[in-house]
Design a protein around this motif. Structure first.
Motif, PDB file in Angstrom:
ATOM      1  N   ASP A   1       0.816  -1.219   0.000  1.00 39.90           N
ATOM      2  CA  ASP A   1       0.000   0.000   0.000  1.00 39.90           C
ATOM      3  C   ASP A   1       0.844   1.261   0.000  1.00 39.90           C
ATOM      4  O   ASP A   1       0.371   2.338   0.368  1.00 39.90           O
ATOM      5  CB  ASP A   1      -0.958   0.007   1.194  1.00 39.90           C
TER       6      ASP A   1
ATOM      7  N   LEU B   1      -5.670   8.510  -5.132  1.00 37.21           N
ATOM      8  CA  LEU B   1      -6.146   8.160  -3.802  1.00 37.21           C
ATOM      9  C   LEU B   1      -7.627   8.492  -3.658  1.00 37.21           C
ATOM     10  O   LEU B   1      -8.100   9.535  -4.156  1.00 37.21           O
ATOM     11  CB  LEU B   1      -5.352   8.913  -2.734  1.00 37.21           C
ATOM     12  N   ASP B   2      -8.337   7.601  -2.986  1.00 42.34           N
ATOM     13  CA  ASP B   2      -9.708   7.881  -2.558  1.00 42.34           C
ATOM     14  C   ASP B   2      -9.653   8.228  -1.072  1.00 42.34           C
ATOM     15  O   ASP B   2      -9.250   7.399  -0.244  1.00 42.34           O
ATOM     16  CB  ASP B   2     -10.599   6.656  -2.796  1.00 42.34           C
TER      17      ASP B   2
ATOM     18  N   THR C   1      -0.649   3.967   2.838  1.00 42.74           N
ATOM     19  CA  THR C   1      -1.954   4.634   2.967  1.00 42.74           C
ATOM     20  C   THR C   1      -2.247   4.965   4.430  1.00 42.74           C
ATOM     21  O   THR C   1      -2.857   5.995   4.729  1.00 42.74           O
ATOM     22  CB  THR C   1      -3.054   3.740   2.386  1.00 42.74           C
TER      23      THR C   1
ATOM     24  N   GLU D   1      -3.049   8.674   5.926  1.00 38.74           N
ATOM     25  CA  GLU D   1      -4.179   8.969   6.812  1.00 38.74           C
ATOM     26  C   GLU D   1      -3.720   9.764   8.028  1.00 38.74           C
ATOM     27  O   GLU D   1      -4.343  10.772   8.410  1.00 38.74           O
ATOM     28  CB  GLU D   1      -4.846   7.672   7.257  1.00 38.74           C
TER      29      GLU D   1
ATOM     30  N   ILE E   1      -9.872   7.938   6.146  1.00 36.09           N
ATOM     31  CA  ILE E   1      -9.632   6.636   5.513  1.00 36.09           C
ATOM     32  C   ILE E   1      -9.156   6.888   4.088  1.00 36.09           C
ATOM     33  O   ILE E   1      -9.826   7.589   3.312  1.00 36.09           O
ATOM     34  CB  ILE E   1     -10.907   5.765   5.499  1.00 36.09           C
TER      35      ILE E   1
ATOM     36  N   THR F   1      -7.705   5.021   0.573  1.00 35.11           N
ATOM     37  CA  THR F   1      -7.531   3.788  -0.200  1.00 35.11           C
ATOM     38  C   THR F   1      -6.950   4.135  -1.564  1.00 35.11           C
ATOM     39  O   THR F   1      -7.086   5.270  -2.042  1.00 35.11           O
ATOM     40  CB  THR F   1      -8.855   3.026  -0.380  1.00 35.11           C
ATOM     41  N   LEU F   2      -6.329   3.145  -2.171  1.00 37.99           N
ATOM     42  CA  LEU F   2      -5.752   3.337  -3.500  1.00 37.99           C
ATOM     43  C   LEU F   2      -6.831   3.138  -4.557  1.00 37.99           C
ATOM     44  O   LEU F   2      -7.354   2.037  -4.740  1.00 37.99           O
ATOM     45  CB  LEU F   2      -4.609   2.345  -3.732  1.00 37.99           C
TER      46      LEU F   2
END
Length: 381
Positions: free
Chosen positions: A77, A85-86, A146, A150, A167, A169-170
Motif C-alpha cells: 500500500d 487516492l480515494d 496509505t 491517513e 480513511i 484507499t488506492l
C-alpha cells in the motif's frame, strides 16, 4: 588421331588449371592446425574432449538473479507519483467538510448532530509526490503507506476540525505495478497485489504466454539492468523463477534457440531446439551423422563463444573423436547452447577418390568422342 590428341591436350590443361578439389570444408587436421596458429595471435582455445571433465559447465542458474540489482520489497500500500487516492474524512459535531447535496460543494463550519463523512474527489499524487487537501494545504506523501497518509492528513486537520478521522484507499495504483508486454494474452500494466509475485506468477496474471514455451524468452528490465530468462528453463530450474519487484518491465519475445550444422554431414542446415536441453549426441543424430562419402567421424568439432572465469567471451573449439567408444558417452553429457556451430570435418582420405571421380568426369566425353571417331573411321574404310 589428331582429334584424339587435341582432346587429351585440352583435358590435361583443364586438370592443370584445377588449384583445389571440390570440398565440403577443411579436414580435422586443417582445423586443428589453423586454431593453434590463430591462438598465438588471438584468444582461440582448442579443447580436446576426451573425458567428461572436459565438457564445459552449464551456465550457472543463479547468474540471472545476480545480474539484477536487488531492492527491498516495498509495502503493497505504498504510494507514489501517479497513484490516485480515494480519501474519506469523518467528522463529528462542528465540521469543516459537509456535503450539502448541491453538487457536492464543500461548506465550512457546519454544525451537525451526528457523524458526517465527506468523500473528496479522486486525488492524484503529482510528479513531486504531493497532494492538496482542502484546509490542510500541500502534503508530501510519496513513499508513505496509505495508513501513514491517513495520519498525515489527520494531523494537518487536527487544529481545524474536532477529532477528524481519515480513511485513504488506492483508487488506482501506479507505484506498485509492473509493465508486461510482448507474447502475453493481456499486455499492459499489472498491479502486484502481494509484492511476492514471481516471474511465472506475473505471466499467469497477464493471461499466460502465447506461442511455444521452448521458443519464448523473457527480458526483465530493472533500473538500467536487464536479464533474459527462457520460459522452458523456469520449468526445469525453479531457481530461475525470479521475484518481480514494482517498477520492473517484462517483455516476452519469440526468440527460438538454434544451432547450425556445417561440413561433411548428412545435411547442412540451421536446426531449432526441440526441447530446452539438447545434447551433442542428439545434434549429431539430427544432422544425419557423418557423410560416409565425404566426412571423417574422428573430426567432429563444436564452435562456441564460451565465457571464461571473468565472464569474457572467448572463441572456443571443442574436438570429439567419434571413432572412440567413450566419445559417445561424452556426447550424451555435452549440452548444446544457442548459436552453437556443429562442424563435421572433411576426410583427407577422400581426396584421392575425388581426384579419380573428377578425372572420370573429365575423360567421359573424351572416351565418347574417341569412340565416335573410331566408328567414323571404320565406316569410311
Amino acid at each position: 588421331m589428331q582429334i584424339k590428341n587435341s582432346v587429351f591436350l585440352v583435358v590435361l590443361a583443364c586438370l592443370a588449371g584445377c588449384a583445389t578439389l571440390p570440398s565440403s570444408g577443411p579436414t580435422g587436421k586443417q582445423i586443428e592446425k589453423s586454431a593453434i596458429a590463430a591462438a598465438n595471435g588471438a584468444p582461440i582455445q582448442l579443447v580436446q574432449v576426451q573425458a567428461v571433465s572436459d565438457i564445459p559447465a552449464v551456465i550457472d542458474a543463479a547468474l540471472p538473479a545476480s545480474l539484477l540489482p536487488d531492492r527491498e520489497t516495498p509495502p503493497t500500500d505504498m504510494v507514489g507519483p501517479g497513484d490516485i487516492l480515494d480519501i474519506n474524512i469523518y467528522e463529528a459535531g462542528v465540521t469543516l467538510f459537509a456535503n450539502t447535496g448541491n453538487g457536492g460543494q464543500l461548506t465550512q463550519m457546519t454544525a451537525n448532530p451526528g457523524v458526517q463523512v465527506q468523500k473528496l474527489p479522486p486525488t492524484r499524487i503529482d510528479d513531486q509526490g504531493d497532494i492538496n487537501i482542502p484546509y490542510a494545504g500541500t502534503l508530501h506523501v510519496a513513499g508513505l503507506t496509505t495508513g501513514q497518509v491517513e495520519a498525515a492528513i489527520r494531523k494537518a486537520l487536527k487544529r481545524l476540525s474536532q477529532n477528524p478521522q481519515v480513511i485513504v484507499t488506492l483508487g488506482q495504483a501506479i507505484t506498485n505495478s509492473v509493465i508486461v508486454g510482448g507474447e502475453v494474452a493481456r499486455p499492459g500494466r499489472l498491479v502486484l497485489q502481494t509484492n511476492r509475485e514471481s516471474l511465472s506468477d506475473v505471466i499467469a496474471l497477464a493471461g499466460g504466454y502465447r506461442g511455444n514455451s521452448k521458443d519464448l524468452m523473457v527480458r526483465i528490465m530493472r533500473n538500467n539492468s536487464n536479464v533474459d530468462v527462457r520460459i522452458n528453463d523456469i520449468v526445469e530450474n525453479p531457481s530461475l523463477d525470479l521475484r518481480i519487484r514494482p517498477g520492473d518491465r517484462l517483455m516476452l519475445v519469440d526468440d527460438p534457440r538454434t544451432y547450425s550444422i556445417l561440413g561433411a554431414s548428412g545435411r547442412v542446415e540451421q536446426v531449432p531446439f526441440r526441447r530446452s536441453t539438447v545434447s551433442l549426441a542428439e545434434a549429431v543424430a539430427t544432422a544425419g551423422g557423418t557423410n560416409p562419402n565425404l566426412g571423417d567421424p574422428a573430426a567432429i568439432f563444436l564452435f562456441r563463444f564460451a565465457r571464461d572465469a571473468k565472464g569474457k567471451e572467448v572463441p572456443t573449439v571443442y574436438h570429439l573423436n567419434m571413432m572412440q567408444t567413450g566419445s559417445y558417452f561424452i556426447a550424451q553429457k555435452f549440452v548444446m547452447q544457442d548459436k552453437d556451430v556443429l562442424y563435421f570435418g572433411n576426410a583427407a582420405a577422400n581426396q584421392p577418390s575425388k581426384l579419380v571421380q573428377l578425372i572420370s568426369q573429365l575423360f567421359s566425353p573424351v572416351l565418347t568422342v574417341t569412340s565416335a571417331v573410331s566408328v567414323i573411321q571404320n565406316s569410311n574404310n
